[in-house]
Each structure stands twice: as C-alpha cells, then as structure tokens.
Design an enzyme around this catalytic site. Structure first.
Site, mmCIF file in Angstrom:
data_model
loop_
_atom_site.group_PDB
_atom_site.id
_atom_site.type_symbol
_atom_site.label_atom_id
_atom_site.label_comp_id
_atom_site.label_asym_id
_atom_site.label_seq_id
_atom_site.Cartn_x
_atom_site.Cartn_y
_atom_site.Cartn_z
ATOM 1 N N HIS A 1 -9.747 2.739 0.130
ATOM 2 C CA HIS A 1 -9.686 1.625 1.077
ATOM 3 C C HIS A 1 -10.728 1.748 2.189
ATOM 4 O O HIS A 1 -10.433 1.451 3.356
ATOM 5 C CB HIS A 1 -8.282 1.522 1.674
ATOM 6 C CG HIS A 1 -7.895 0.138 2.091
ATOM 7 N ND1 HIS A 1 -8.418 -0.475 3.204
ATOM 8 C CD2 HIS A 1 -7.035 -0.763 1.547
ATOM 9 C CE1 HIS A 1 -7.902 -1.678 3.343
ATOM 10 N NE2 HIS A 1 -7.049 -1.881 2.337
ATOM 11 N N HIS B 1 0.804 -1.225 0.000
ATOM 12 C CA HIS B 1 0.000 0.000 0.000
ATOM 13 C C HIS B 1 0.841 1.282 0.000
ATOM 14 O O HIS B 1 0.507 2.255 0.678
ATOM 15 C CB HIS B 1 -0.955 0.004 1.183
ATOM 16 C CG HIS B 1 -2.103 -0.944 1.040
ATOM 17 N ND1 HIS B 1 -2.540 -1.422 -0.173
ATOM 18 C CD2 HIS B 1 -2.936 -1.489 1.984
ATOM 19 C CE1 HIS B 1 -3.578 -2.225 0.020
ATOM 20 N NE2 HIS B 1 -3.833 -2.292 1.304
ATOM 21 N N GLU C 1 -11.707 -3.153 -3.169
ATOM 22 C CA GLU C 1 -10.710 -2.205 -3.655
ATOM 23 C C GLU C 1 -10.483 -2.380 -5.159
ATOM 24 O O GLU C 1 -9.823 -3.326 -5.588
ATOM 25 C CB GLU C 1 -9.392 -2.413 -2.905
ATOM 26 C CG GLU C 1 -9.529 -2.450 -1.396
ATOM 27 C CD GLU C 1 -8.361 -3.163 -0.743
ATOM 28 O OE1 GLU C 1 -7.198 -2.941 -1.184
ATOM 29 O OE2 GLU C 1 -8.583 -3.957 0.187
#
Length: 351
Positions: A179, A105, A314
């Site tokens: 997210h 991420h 996502e």
C-alpha cells in the site's frame, strides 16, 4: 551491503528495526518490520538526481495510528469485505469492522499494525529482506492459522520485487497487497494530477455507496476510467460521473487484462522523467487517488499529507471476493501454497 539499524522503541517496549537496500548509484529503499512497511524509496530523475517517491512518516509510532496504511503490507484481506462477514463452506464468519459497515484492509489490527520478523540477505537478483508473520486462528475474525511472508528485493537496475507467500491450516480468505503511495515528482510535491497513468484493463468494478463492488464488470470505454492509453490522473477526476462522486475520485478495482505475470500499469512524471512500470500475476489492481489524504495528518519532516498528493496502485484479488462467487477465488486452503509476485520497475523517459 544491507544496512540494518534500530528505528525506534515503541511505548510498549517493542523494538522496531529498519533495513536499507540500495544499488551502487545510491538508489534504493528503506523498509521496517512494523507492518513490513516501505518507509522511503529513492530513484533518479533524468538528470540522475535522487528523490524519495513514497509517502511516509518520521516515527514508527505514527504508523500505529495511521489511517492511510502508508507503505504497509495489507492482510489478511486487502480492500473491503461487505458487512464485515462472509460464509465459507457453510459457516458464517464475522470480522472486525473498522470501516463501518465493512471490514477494511484486514481489520482493526491488520498486518499493517503487526511487528513482522525480518531476515536480510543478498541474492542473485539483489539485496533482499524477507518478513514473516503468523496470524493466529481467529485473528480479526478470520479462520485458521496463517503463516505469511513478503520479500522485498532491490536490483541494480532499479526494480523492486515484492513476493508474497502463505499457507494456512484451515480455509481462509487471503489477499495481500502493498500500500505505498507514489509521487514520482518527489514525496513533497503537491499532487499527482499531472502524472500520466496507463492501466491494462478493459473493465473496472463499479461500487455502491459503501464502496463495495456491485458485481458488475463495467467497460472503461468512453468513461473517466479508460486508462488503456496514457492520460493524466487529473484529467477526468472531477468529471460528473456517479462512480467518481461515490469515491470522491478514483477508488476502484480494475480488472487487469490477461493472466499470469504481465504488465499492469505505468506511471510517469514528465517533469522529472521518472517512470514506474508495474507487472503482476494478480487479477486486479486498485487505483486510489489519495482522495482522503488530508492536511491534518503530518508526513515526513515538514511535509504535510495533502489530498491527491500521491496515488496507490494496489495489485490484488477483487474486493469482497468471499461474498461474490463469480470473482476470482481468494480462498487459501490447507495443503495449498499461496505465491504471488509484483514488480515495480523504475526508469526515465524523455520530455
């Protein structure tokens, strides 16, 4: 009218602001410039009662140490890059490793931990806030200076438009996603195992023990990963399947059918009647069933984050794409303009 207010002053003196976007019936969302994060999103049930359907925290400072990326925009690269390294045009790049042995991420200080610049305005589609950010050359190990933006728009008919744009002065991986964790019963409800999920995908990406795709495109047929017709998230989540054992549940990217802007998923809570339909132009969607949301982390107010208390959907490129050439190309090059759109539309269904 769009409402802007000072949310919090961080310990280092930076000011965090938030904006409220709403429709005439009071439904809408609150976003902040730290992480371009969705703090809350309220939509009505079948009786018209509003409830917040995303997880979040009361204080901005809590998001600086949040290991779950609640509501944030992820970048430069959503999901995992194997070993925290990749080779691009003959040059190896080493990234900040924050999920050993992988980069996850965006790294230690990804887009979710950065303070974006927000600008609000009313558009033909609805109330909107556009957040912009400059990620410098070498940020978390990524090459090139990247200028990125994400625009949130809330419409009168309860659609959340999430629009990304970016340009870079050197070739670089770029894979943004949003997210948020969804619980359509309300964020304080215990779990989402009874939520009905549909995913328009005939294949998913199996992963190794480090949650890196093996490179295989596996059929969902006759497996716990077949969401082509609506099924409860919890129906097979404890099945004796090696992929579910690796992730302690669902933490897998689905290869979405078709191309262009199309329907990717629906999520429905029959108890409240709330339904969310997801459209996107991205090739994949990561399903994460909140397997590691734990009772230690405190959520908003008196809420406690609980395992599987919400689900993330996502939309994104595939994980580890820079190391897997047969995956869709996630490299942004100079002279190109990245643009992508995901829409979350909310309505109600009958019992």
């Amino acid at each position: 009218m769009i409402e802007k207010r000072l949310f919090e002053i961080l310990p280092d003196g930076r000011k965090v602001h938030c904006w409220r976007l709403s429709s005439s019936d009071g439904a809408g969302l609150t976003v902040m410039d730290l992480g371009a994060t969705i703090l809350s999103l309220e939509v009505p049930d079948r009786d018209g009662a509003l409830a917040n359907v995303v997880l979040g925290y009361d204080r901005a400072e809590t998001y600086l140490d949040d290991p779950h990326y609640l509501g944030a925009v992820i970048g430069r690269f959503a999901n995992r890059i194997a070993g925290g390294r990749f080779t691009l045009d003959g040059t190896e790049h080493r990234l900040a490793v924050n999920d050993p042995p992988n980069a996850l991420h965006g790294g230690v200080t990804g887009f979710d931990k950065r303070l974006w610049h927000g600008n609000a305005r009313t558009t033909d589609e609805g109330e909107s806030v556009c957040f912009t950010l400059v990620s410098e050359d070498g940020d978390q190990g990524y090459p090139g200076t990247l200028e990125a933006s994400v625009r949130y728009t809330w419409t009168q008919d309860h659609r959340l438009l999430v629009e990304y744009a970016a340009a870079a002065d050197a070739p670089t991986p770029f894979n943004p996603t949003q997210h948020s964790y969804w619980n359509l019963s309300g964020a304080s409800s215990p779990d989402v195992l009874d939520h009905l999920l549909t995913i328009a995908a005939g294949c998913y990406l199996p992963v190794d023990t480090n949650l890196i795709p093996t490179g295989e495109f596996a059929s969902v047929s006759a497996s716990p990963f077949d969401f082509r017709e609506a099924r409860p998230i919890g129906r097979d989540i404890e099945a004796a399947h090696p992929q579910l054992e690796i992730g302690s549940g669902y933490d897998h990217c689905f290869v979405l059918d078709g191309s262009g802007f199309r329907q990717a998923a629906t999520l429905a809570d029959l108890a409240s009647g709330r339904r969310m339909t997801v459209h996107t132009d991205m090739p994949g969607m990561q399903l994460y069933s909140g397997n590691f949301l734990g009772p230690v982390a405190n959520g908003r107010g008196e809420e406690t984050l609980r395992r599987r208390s919400a689900v993330a959907l996502e939309t994104q490129f595939f994980p580890d794409s820079p190391n897997q050439p047969h995956f869709p190309d996630a490299i942004l090059r100079p002279g190109e303009r990245f643009a992508s759109r995901t829409v979350n539309a909310f309505d109600v269904v009958d019992n």
